[in-house]
Scaffold this active site. Structure first.
Site, short mmCIF file in Angstrom:
data_model
loop_
_atom_site.label_atom_id
_atom_site.label_comp_id
_atom_site.label_asym_id
_atom_site.label_seq_id
_atom_site.Cartn_x
_atom_site.Cartn_y
_atom_site.Cartn_z
N ASP A 49 -3.40 7.15 -0.51
CA ASP A 49 -3.64 8.33 0.33
C ASP A 49 -3.30 9.62 -0.41
O ASP A 49 -3.54 10.72 0.10
CB ASP A 49 -2.89 8.24 1.66
N SER A 50 -2.81 9.50 -1.64
CA SER A 50 -2.66 10.67 -2.51
C SER A 50 -4.00 11.34 -2.77
O SER A 50 -4.05 12.48 -3.25
CB SER A 50 -2.03 10.26 -3.85
N ASP A 88 -4.46 2.11 1.02
CA ASP A 88 -3.39 2.64 1.85
C ASP A 88 -3.81 2.78 3.31
O ASP A 88 -4.93 3.20 3.61
CB ASP A 88 -2.99 4.04 1.36
N LYS A 118 -1.74 -1.34 2.10
CA LYS A 118 -0.37 -0.91 1.81
C LYS A 118 0.11 0.00 2.91
O LYS A 118 -0.65 0.84 3.40
CB LYS A 118 -0.28 -0.19 0.46
N GLU A 120 3.82 2.24 4.36
CA GLU A 120 5.13 2.77 4.01
C GLU A 120 6.15 2.41 5.08
O GLU A 120 5.82 2.31 6.27
CB GLU A 120 5.06 4.28 3.85
N GLU A 186 9.29 3.84 -5.03
CA GLU A 186 8.97 5.18 -5.51
C GLU A 186 10.21 6.06 -5.60
O GLU A 186 10.94 6.20 -4.62
CB GLU A 186 7.92 5.85 -4.62
#
Length: 275
Positions: A49-50, A88, A118, A120, A186
């Site tokens: 999602d960056s 993501d 993925k 978080e 991270e």
């Protein structure tokens, strides 16, 4: 075997089998051409999602939508063959509960063809990860600095110092126990990332963490010098393509304005075979 036979992609169980062995090389990619380049060398490609910042110019990842992730996931899948592709889940698409997370994950996998998703979070997301993996959705976890919560963290700060150490360790353990096939660490301090890697039965993927991690991941546009808005400490530039591209653009503009482009070889004559 026919040269046209489809290349078989790496699977999550094959990645787990690499634990403690050959290092796992991962990169993010958001487009078909970049995916093709990464796929020739990498074990895992993340559609991160960056892309909100790198491709769309957003200030952070919070404005990224599920539709955006699916659009870029499809593009990456067109360029990938060998690498395991992970997409993501964006902010707001899975936090409300296991049902919401399943719907988002199922849509991502069905519409893109990717191998895994993925998400978080740590201990608080363990139930959701267990729910997904029990229903056939491979999950890559992400602990430490989780960019979707950057507002509550007060910025992109190093994680794992002081009292936060035990929390991050518990997050990583919970994700592995819930069934995640890999855990991204991270911006986690090196000694803690090393300890987590030694403790978990699944691979750890470091980004600003430790060389002891089972694998490493960076943003492809960062290592190529294409994205230049900022450069995190943990990024190594392997090229400066942004500067090279700007030089090429400037040369093109000069040629257009001074009449050097297009030249005769770039135009077409009236008769077939003519220049």
């Amino acid at each position: 075997m026919s040269v046209d036979a489809k290349i078989r992609s790496i699977t999550p169980p094959e990645l787990i089998a690499r634990k403690g062995g050959e290092k796992i090389a991962c990169l993010t990619a958001y487009t078909t051409p970049m995916a093709r380049l990464a796929d020739r060398h990498c074990d895992l490609i993340l559609v991160g999602d960056s892309l909100g910042m790198v491709v769309h110019g957003l200030p952070n990842t919070l404005g990224v939508t599920l539709d955006m992730m699916i659009l870029h996931g499809k593009a990456v899948m067109r360029g990938a063959g060998r690498a395991l592709v992970v997409v993501d889940l964006p902010f707001g698409s899975y936090e409300a509960g296991a049902g919401q997370a399943f719907e988002a994950s199922a849509r991502v996998m069905a519409e893109t063809g990717c191998a895994a998703v993925k998400l978080e979070g740590g201990v608080e997301m363990a139930g959701t990860v267990a729910f997904l993996t029990a229903r056939g959705i491979p999950v890559c976890a992400h602990v430490g600095l989780v960019p979707q919560r950057v507002q509550s963290f007060g910025g992109y700060k190093v994680q794992g110092r002081g009292a936060a150490r035990d929390r991050i360790l518990a997050d990583a353990v919970a994700m592995a126990e819930a069934g995640a096939f890999a855990v991204v660490l991270e911006k986690v301090v090196e000694p803690l990332a090393r300890e987590i890697t030694e403790r978990l039965p699944v691979p750890t993927i470091g980004i600003g963490a430790s060389p002891a991690c089972d694998g490493q991941i960076l943003v492809l546009d960062d290592i190529l010098g294409v994205f230049t808005d900022f450069q995190p400490k943990f990024v190594r530039r392997y090229a400066e393509l942004g500067m090279a591209a700007e030089d090429a653009i400037a040369a093109y503009v000069r040629d257009v304005r001074e009449g050097r482009f297009p030249a005769a070889e770039h135009t077409f004559g009236e008769r077939a075979g003519a220049l």
